[in-house]
Design an enzyme around this catalytic site. Sequence first.
Site, short mmCIF file in Angstrom:
data_model
loop_
_atom_site.label_atom_id
_atom_site.label_comp_id
_atom_site.label_asym_id
_atom_site.label_seq_id
_atom_site.Cartn_x
_atom_site.Cartn_y
_atom_site.Cartn_z
N GLY A 143 52.26 37.12 35.76
CA GLY A 143 51.95 37.15 37.20
C GLY A 143 50.95 36.11 37.66
O GLY A 143 50.92 35.76 38.84
N ASP A 158 44.90 46.28 40.34
CA ASP A 158 45.49 47.49 40.91
C ASP A 158 44.66 48.68 40.38
O ASP A 158 43.61 48.98 40.93
CB ASP A 158 46.96 47.54 40.52
CG ASP A 158 47.71 48.72 41.10
OD1 ASP A 158 47.23 49.30 42.10
OD2 ASP A 158 48.76 49.09 40.57
N LYS A 216 43.82 45.45 45.19
CA LYS A 216 44.45 46.53 45.95
C LYS A 216 43.46 47.67 46.17
O LYS A 216 42.89 48.18 45.21
CB LYS A 216 45.68 47.06 45.19
CG LYS A 216 46.84 47.41 46.08
CD LYS A 216 47.94 48.05 45.28
CE LYS A 216 49.09 47.13 45.04
NZ LYS A 216 50.25 47.83 44.46
N VAL A 251 53.48 44.65 46.54
CA VAL A 251 53.68 43.29 47.02
C VAL A 251 54.38 42.42 45.98
O VAL A 251 54.32 42.69 44.78
CB VAL A 251 52.33 42.64 47.42
CG1 VAL A 251 51.78 43.27 48.68
CG2 VAL A 251 51.31 42.73 46.29
N ARG A 273 59.10 36.29 42.00
CA ARG A 273 57.86 35.62 41.59
C ARG A 273 57.71 34.25 42.24
O ARG A 273 56.60 33.75 42.40
CB ARG A 273 57.85 35.41 40.06
CG ARG A 273 57.68 36.66 39.25
CD ARG A 273 57.32 36.29 37.81
NE ARG A 273 57.59 37.36 36.86
CZ ARG A 273 56.74 38.36 36.59
NH1 ARG A 273 55.59 38.42 37.22
NH2 ARG A 273 57.05 39.28 35.71
P1 IMP Z 1 46.56 47.36 36.75
O1 IMP Z 1 46.43 47.37 35.25
O2 IMP Z 1 46.94 48.70 37.30
O3 IMP Z 1 45.41 46.76 37.48
O4 IMP Z 1 47.85 46.55 37.07
C1 IMP Z 1 47.89 45.26 36.97
C2 IMP Z 1 49.32 44.80 36.83
O5 IMP Z 1 50.29 45.67 37.48
C3 IMP Z 1 49.40 43.48 37.51
O6 IMP Z 1 49.10 42.44 36.60
C4 IMP Z 1 50.83 43.47 37.99
O7 IMP Z 1 51.64 42.95 36.96
C5 IMP Z 1 51.22 44.90 38.21
N1 IMP Z 1 51.13 45.27 39.64
C6 IMP Z 1 50.28 46.10 40.23
N2 IMP Z 1 50.49 46.19 41.56
C7 IMP Z 1 51.53 45.40 41.82
C8 IMP Z 1 52.24 45.06 43.03
O8 IMP Z 1 51.95 45.49 44.14
N3 IMP Z 1 53.28 44.19 42.88
C9 IMP Z 1 53.65 43.64 41.69
N4 IMP Z 1 53.01 43.94 40.54
C10 IMP Z 1 51.96 44.81 40.60
MG MG Z 2 50.73 41.26 35.68
#
Ligand code: IMP
Ligand code: MG
Length: 187
Positions: free
Chosen positions: A41, A100, A136, A158, A170
């Site tokens: 990402g 996130d 987020k 998103v 992407r």
């Molecule tokens: P976290 O570990 O929950 O912070 O998630 C991080 C990963 O979840 C990011 O690197 C993204 O790959 C994926 N992710 C979280 N929210 C989104 C979104 O709204 N769109 C696309 N990928 C997301």
């Molecule tokens: Mg990611």
Amino acid sequence: MDRIDVLISAEQIRTAVNRVAQQISTDYHNRPLTILGVMTGSLMFLADLIRQLDMPLQVGMIQASSYRGTQTTPGTLRINADFLPRLEDRDVLLLDDIFDTGQTLSALCTHLAAPAVPSASPGKPRSLKAAVLLWKEGRQTVTMQPDYFGFRIPDQFVVGYGLDFNNEYRHLPYVGVVHPVTPLPVA
Ligand code: IMP
Ligand code: MG
């Protein structure tokens, strides 16, 4: 076709990336830095950000894939650090697309600060910070926070500028909210 509404334009992204680059330049003050992009990402953020940095810089990638087993529990995170450059005594900045729940960056920081397998270890960084394009709101389950961010966004799924939905979208040059015809993944 899924409907995608633009949330952050390419121009707004450019402005924010320049601002973050300026902050990084000021903070590290020409100290050699290693930026590690979290695959996949971070690819656009990484490419755009590093071209704005006029300082001693090494770049690497790290892979972190989460397997989200059920609808509400984040799955275990698998980290592939095989492609890392040496990090011993380096100032290291992790770069990801979005903060996130925070589980990914938090686990990566823990992993890099105290690698589990010393023999295969890239070495212990002198310092470790994190930067994300998007933060987020209201989703965090960890205490760490990114040191740099481009935008705070509402709790919506998103895509674009590196972020995917089922590996699509992407390549979009903007960040958009996706309204899928098939159901969204629930994190
Ligand atoms: P976290 O570990 O929950 O912070 O998630 C991080 C990963 O979840 C990011 O690197 C993204 O790959 C994926 N992710 C979280 N929210 C989104 C979104 O709204 N769109 C696309 N990928 C997301
Ligand atoms: Mg990611």
